[in-house]
Design a protein around this motif. Structure first.
Motif, PDB file in Angstrom:
ATOM      1  N   ALA A 100      10.586  -7.432  -2.912  1.00 54.12           N
ATOM      2  CA  ALA A 100      11.003  -7.153  -4.294  1.00 54.12           C
ATOM      3  C   ALA A 100      10.138  -7.975  -5.245  1.00 54.12           C
ATOM      4  O   ALA A 100       9.696  -7.483  -6.286  1.00 54.12           O
ATOM      5  N   ALA A 101       9.853  -9.229  -4.881  1.00 50.51           N
ATOM      6  CA  ALA A 101       9.009 -10.073  -5.736  1.00 50.51           C
ATOM      7  C   ALA A 101       7.587  -9.517  -5.816  1.00 50.51           C
ATOM      8  O   ALA A 101       6.866  -9.783  -6.773  1.00 50.51           O
ATOM      9  N   LEU A 102       7.187  -8.753  -4.807  1.00 55.88           N
ATOM     10  CA  LEU A 102       5.855  -8.149  -4.819  1.00 55.88           C
ATOM     11  C   LEU A 102       5.866  -6.796  -5.538  1.00 55.88           C
ATOM     12  O   LEU A 102       4.889  -6.057  -5.513  1.00 55.88           O
ATOM     13  N   GLY A 103       6.991  -6.470  -6.164  1.00 53.66           N
ATOM     14  CA  GLY A 103       7.067  -5.248  -6.981  1.00 53.66           C
ATOM     15  C   GLY A 103       7.262  -3.976  -6.185  1.00 53.66           C
ATOM     16  O   GLY A 103       6.958  -2.891  -6.678  1.00 53.66           O
ATOM     17  N   CYS A 104       7.767  -4.077  -4.953  1.00 53.09           N
ATOM     18  CA  CYS A 104       7.935  -2.874  -4.133  1.00 53.09           C
ATOM     19  C   CYS A 104       9.323  -2.273  -4.339  1.00 53.09           C
ATOM     20  O   CYS A 104      10.322  -2.985  -4.327  1.00 53.09           O
ATOM     21  N   LEU A 105       9.360  -0.956  -4.496  1.00 52.59           N
ATOM     22  CA  LEU A 105      10.634  -0.249  -4.603  1.00 52.59           C
ATOM     23  C   LEU A 105      11.310  -0.249  -3.245  1.00 52.59           C
ATOM     24  O   LEU A 105      10.646  -0.352  -2.215  1.00 52.59           O
ATOM     25  N   GLU A 106      12.629  -0.105  -3.249  1.00 56.26           N
ATOM     26  CA  GLU A 106      13.298   0.080  -1.969  1.00 56.26           C
ATOM     27  C   GLU A 106      12.956   1.466  -1.454  1.00 56.26           C
ATOM     28  O   GLU A 106      12.868   2.414  -2.232  1.00 56.26           O
ATOM     29  N   PRO A 107      12.761   1.593  -0.137  1.00 52.62           N
ATOM     30  CA  PRO A 107      12.558   2.951   0.376  1.00 52.62           C
ATOM     31  C   PRO A 107      13.834   3.767   0.213  1.00 52.62           C
ATOM     32  O   PRO A 107      14.896   3.211  -0.072  1.00 52.62           O
TER      33      PRO A 107
ATOM     34  N   GLY B 242       2.793  -0.145  -9.921  1.00 53.48           N
ATOM     35  CA  GLY B 242       3.914  -1.022  -9.553  1.00 53.48           C
ATOM     36  C   GLY B 242       4.027  -2.283 -10.389  1.00 53.48           C
ATOM     37  O   GLY B 242       4.688  -3.233  -9.987  1.00 53.48           O
ATOM     38  N   PHE B 243       3.360  -2.293 -11.555  1.00 50.64           N
ATOM     39  CA  PHE B 243       3.537  -3.424 -12.476  1.00 50.64           C
ATOM     40  C   PHE B 243       4.444  -2.911 -13.579  1.00 50.64           C
ATOM     41  O   PHE B 243       3.993  -2.506 -14.639  1.00 50.64           O
ATOM     42  N   GLU B 244       5.718  -2.886 -13.265  1.00 50.98           N
ATOM     43  CA  GLU B 244       6.640  -2.195 -14.140  1.00 50.98           C
ATOM     44  C   GLU B 244       6.839  -2.936 -15.444  1.00 50.98           C
ATOM     45  O   GLU B 244       6.584  -4.130 -15.546  1.00 50.98           O
ATOM     46  N   HIS B 245       7.361  -2.168 -16.376  1.00 49.44           N
ATOM     47  CA  HIS B 245       7.577  -2.719 -17.703  1.00 49.44           C
ATOM     48  C   HIS B 245       8.363  -4.020 -17.636  1.00 49.44           C
ATOM     49  O   HIS B 245       9.414  -4.100 -17.051  1.00 49.44           O
TER      50      HIS B 245
ATOM     51  N   LEU C  41       3.399   9.687  -5.109  1.00 48.58           N
ATOM     52  CA  LEU C  41       4.031  10.949  -4.698  1.00 48.58           C
ATOM     53  C   LEU C  41       5.180  11.307  -5.637  1.00 48.58           C
ATOM     54  O   LEU C  41       5.371  12.475  -5.984  1.00 48.58           O
ATOM     55  N   ARG C  42       5.933  10.284  -6.072  1.00 43.74           N
ATOM     56  CA  ARG C  42       7.042  10.556  -6.996  1.00 43.74           C
ATOM     57  C   ARG C  42       6.534  11.069  -8.334  1.00 43.74           C
ATOM     58  O   ARG C  42       7.172  11.901  -8.981  1.00 43.74           O
ATOM     59  N   HIS C  43       5.376  10.558  -8.771  1.00 50.11           N
ATOM     60  CA  HIS C  43       4.811  11.063 -10.025  1.00 50.11           C
ATOM     61  C   HIS C  43       4.279  12.481  -9.853  1.00 50.11           C
ATOM     62  O   HIS C  43       4.341  13.282 -10.766  1.00 50.11           O
ATOM     63  N   LEU C  44       3.726  12.779  -8.675  1.00 53.54           N
ATOM     64  CA  LEU C  44       3.146  14.102  -8.463  1.00 53.54           C
ATOM     65  C   LEU C  44       4.210  15.163  -8.187  1.00 53.54           C
ATOM     66  O   LEU C  44       4.096  16.292  -8.638  1.00 53.54           O
ATOM     67  N   TYR C  45       5.249  14.800  -7.418  1.00 57.01           N
ATOM     68  CA  TYR C  45       6.205  15.821  -6.963  1.00 57.01           C
ATOM     69  C   TYR C  45       7.595  15.690  -7.567  1.00 57.01           C
ATOM     70  O   TYR C  45       8.428  16.559  -7.376  1.00 57.01           O
ATOM     71  N   GLY C  46       7.844  14.577  -8.256  1.00 65.21           N
ATOM     72  CA  GLY C  46       9.169  14.362  -8.838  1.00 65.21           C
ATOM     73  C   GLY C  46       9.913  13.311  -8.039  1.00 65.21           C
ATOM     74  O   GLY C  46       9.829  13.267  -6.818  1.00 65.21           O
ATOM     75  N   GLN C  47      10.638  12.488  -8.784  1.00 61.32           N
ATOM     76  CA  GLN C  47      11.286  11.322  -8.191  1.00 61.32           C
ATOM     77  C   GLN C  47      12.240  11.690  -7.052  1.00 61.32           C
ATOM     78  O   GLN C  47      12.266  11.032  -6.021  1.00 61.32           O
ATOM     79  N   ALA C  48      13.004  12.764  -7.257  1.00 61.59           N
ATOM     80  CA  ALA C  48      14.017  13.116  -6.250  1.00 61.59           C
ATOM     81  C   ALA C  48      13.417  13.916  -5.100  1.00 61.59           C
ATOM     82  O   ALA C  48      14.106  14.262  -4.149  1.00 61.59           O
TER      83      ALA C  48
ATOM     84  N   VAL D  63       0.835  -1.206   0.000  1.00 67.53           N
ATOM     85  CA  VAL D  63       0.000   0.000   0.000  1.00 67.53           C
ATOM     86  C   VAL D  63       0.872   1.259   0.000  1.00 67.53           C
ATOM     87  O   VAL D  63       0.686   2.167  -0.826  1.00 67.53           O
ATOM     88  N   PHE D  64       1.876   1.297   0.883  1.00 65.47           N
ATOM     89  CA  PHE D  64       2.689   2.513   0.959  1.00 65.47           C
ATOM     90  C   PHE D  64       3.691   2.586  -0.195  1.00 65.47           C
ATOM     91  O   PHE D  64       4.177   3.667  -0.520  1.00 65.47           O
ATOM     92  N   ASP D  65       3.956   1.465  -0.834  1.00 69.04           N
ATOM     93  CA  ASP D  65       4.764   1.510  -2.058  1.00 69.04           C
ATOM     94  C   ASP D  65       3.982   2.231  -3.155  1.00 69.04           C
ATOM     95  O   ASP D  65       4.554   3.032  -3.907  1.00 69.04           O
ATOM     96  N   VAL D  66       2.680   1.981  -3.247  1.00 71.12           N
ATOM     97  CA  VAL D  66       1.870   2.680  -4.253  1.00 71.12           C
ATOM     98  C   VAL D  66       1.845   4.174  -3.941  1.00 71.12           C
ATOM     99  O   VAL D  66       1.994   5.016  -4.832  1.00 71.12           O
TER     100      VAL D  66
END
Ligand code: AMP
Ligand code: ZN
Length: 493
Positions: A121-128, A413-416, A60-67, A52-55
């Protein structure tokens, strides 16, 4: 401020209402989520807050920018359950002097944390952005970041904590608005606590900041003797270390509202003298399995790795994408019933969307999708929205829908990924229908032939190239009998 493209509303447990989200500093949006206690493999319920918090992190990264987004999720590697596990698993080695308790503890936490990383990682979650470990924040640090002993000292100095019977306790009476998050009234708290009255506490709801360790137990030197921290102080220290005294979002499962988050707030606000710890407090609902609370005694307890790697649930392995989608089909605040039926439904949808989405290498921002998802992270409606895009692609010859679908899948989170990698995962999951993949490719071929007939070479070539990028090679030829143009395909090695 009122930029509509950044529209995000979040339900705040603190105010019990949905609120427009405005970051304190849009150049650094800051989120903290309580991570796992690493004494045993994570179960599928533990996966819920991580997904949930990965989504939310991705959104947030899409709205405010990745960095511009800092996401901190800790690892709790000091806990009495960890000590017990080390004694259980390495008792003989410890007794014979081959291993110290500390070494045994380290083995337990390393192994469990390593498995956790593989699982999520197998569940498609980015590292914090940062994943601090509690044991690294007990004592003063060389980098000067906030540590637990410092915070406890501060609380004593400011009259919010006291020493009694070898413990340092937080003095809840020193904080007039203690209990704001859980809104438990004082009678309830006292009635609950009366069951186990600790004589050394000034008030039954006072909680431990530091406790002494026996020589066999792990411990750190402190002004109050060799001991170890209570459960809550670690998150106050690690959030302040990386996010500052006041930050934007704090998350975790519903069960953490009381006492964990309530006590984090008390510690942080009283130590720093602030009005709030985090502006928005978010909590995910609980997960059950086949309508029942998960428990080892009921035999319905499933670790993430078990669902991914074995056939114990529903007779097949479940790809991480399917577990993730099944989780996101229910809104995060609702309870969720994990069942074989639900996973089968998720498998169909995941297959449909991923097979189609993987044909479009580049995403095009879909603001309507961001608006749907931005309504308190409504993944349920967001997935329905992606399905309508899918229907448009299947029924229209072309259009920008494919690239929009690609974008939506990325945010969820279903990346290419290539058709091959998805197909092989599906194949590993026994009993999966491979016909659907054939059908999708054949549909693309039919579309291309229609484009060729209409002399639209550019779009026809694009379909061929897209499939090739996914490892599907088309071969044009003529039917030897009818002379008609036919196209076959094979998976390129
Ligand atoms: P723990 O390791 O028990 O502290 O839990 C780690 C995270 O998983 C916390 O955010 C919990 O709230 C969450 N959690 C534990 N069990 C479940 C469950 N059955 N459903 C949803 N979340 C859970
Ligand atoms: Zn915490």
């Amino acid at each position: 401020m009122s930029d509509a493209s950044k529209s995000l509303r979040l339900y705040n447990t603190l105010t019990r209402s949905k609120e427009d989200f405005f970051p304190i500093d849009p150049r650094n949006v800051r989120m903290y989520v309580c991570g796992p206690t690493v004494y045993d493999f994570a179960h599928i319920g533990n996966a819920r807050p991580v997904i949930v918090f990965d989504v939310l992190f991705r959104l947030l990264r899409h709205l405010y920018g990745q960095a511009q987004v800092t996401y901190v999720r800790n690892i709790t590697d000091v806990d009495d359950k960890i000590n017990a596990r080390a004694l259980r698993d390495f008792g003989d080695e410890i007794a014979s002097g081959k291993l110290s308790l500390n070494e045994a503890i380290r083995r337990v936490t390393e192994k469990t944390a390593g498995q956790f990383h593989k699982d999520v990682a197998a569940l498609g979650c980015l590292e914090p952005t940062v994943e601090p470990r509690a044991t690294e924040f007990v004592e003063p640090r060389p980098d000067g970041k906030v540590d637990m002993i410092f915070l406890i000292q501060r609380l004593i100095e400011r009259g919010h904590a006291y020493v009694a019977a070898g413990e340092v306790l937080f003095d809840t009476a020193s904080m007039p608005d203690y209990g704001q998050l859980s809104k438990r009234n004082l009678d309830e708290q006292q009635a609950g606590a009366r069951v186990a009255v600790d004589a050394h506490k000034k008030n039954p709801q006072d909680f431990v900041l530091w406790k002494l360790s026996s020589p066999e137990e792990p411990g750190w030197d402190s002004p109050w003797g060799r001991g170890r921290p209570g459960w809550h102080i670690e998150c106050s220290a690690m959030s302040a270390a990386y996010l500052g005294e006041v930050f934007d979002i704090h998350g975790g499962g519903l069960d953490l509202i009381f006492p964990h988050h309530e006590n984090e707030i008390a510690q942080s606000r009283c130590a720093h003298g602030t009005e709030t710890m985090a502006k928005v407090w978010m909590h995910n609902g609980f997960l059950q399995v086949e309508g029942q609370k998960m428990s080892k005694s009921l035999g319905n307890f499933y670790s993430i790795t078990e669902l991914l790697e074995t056939e114990t649930f529903g007779g097949r392995k479940w790809p991480g994408e399917v577990l993730r989608l099944a989780m996101l089909m229910t809104h995060y605040r609702e309870p969720i019933d994990f069942s074989v039926r639900k996973l089968e439904e998720a498998l169909k949808i995941a297959n449909d969307l991923i097979t189609l989405g993987s044909q479009y290498p580049n995403g095009v921002r879909d603001t309507e999708f961001l608006r749907v998802l931005g309504d308190d992270l409504n993944t349920t409606e967001a997935i329905k929205y992606v399905q309508t895009l899918r229907n448009k692609i299947v029924h229209d010859v072309e259009g920008a829908f494919g690239s929009r679908l690609r974008f939506c899948l990325d945010v969820l989170g279903f990346e290419h990924q290539s058709i091959q990698s998805w197909t092989s995962k599906r194949a590993a999951s026994a009993g999966v229908d491979i016909e659907q993949l054939r059908e999708t490719i054949n549909n693309r071929i039919a579309k291309r032939l229609a484009l060729i007939a209409a002399k639209n070479w550019a779009d026809a070539d694009r379909i061929r190239d897209e499939l090739l990028a996914q490892g599907i090679q088309l071969k044009d030829g003529k039917d030897p009998v009818t002379g008609e143009r036919i196209t076959t395909w094979e998976v390129k090695r």
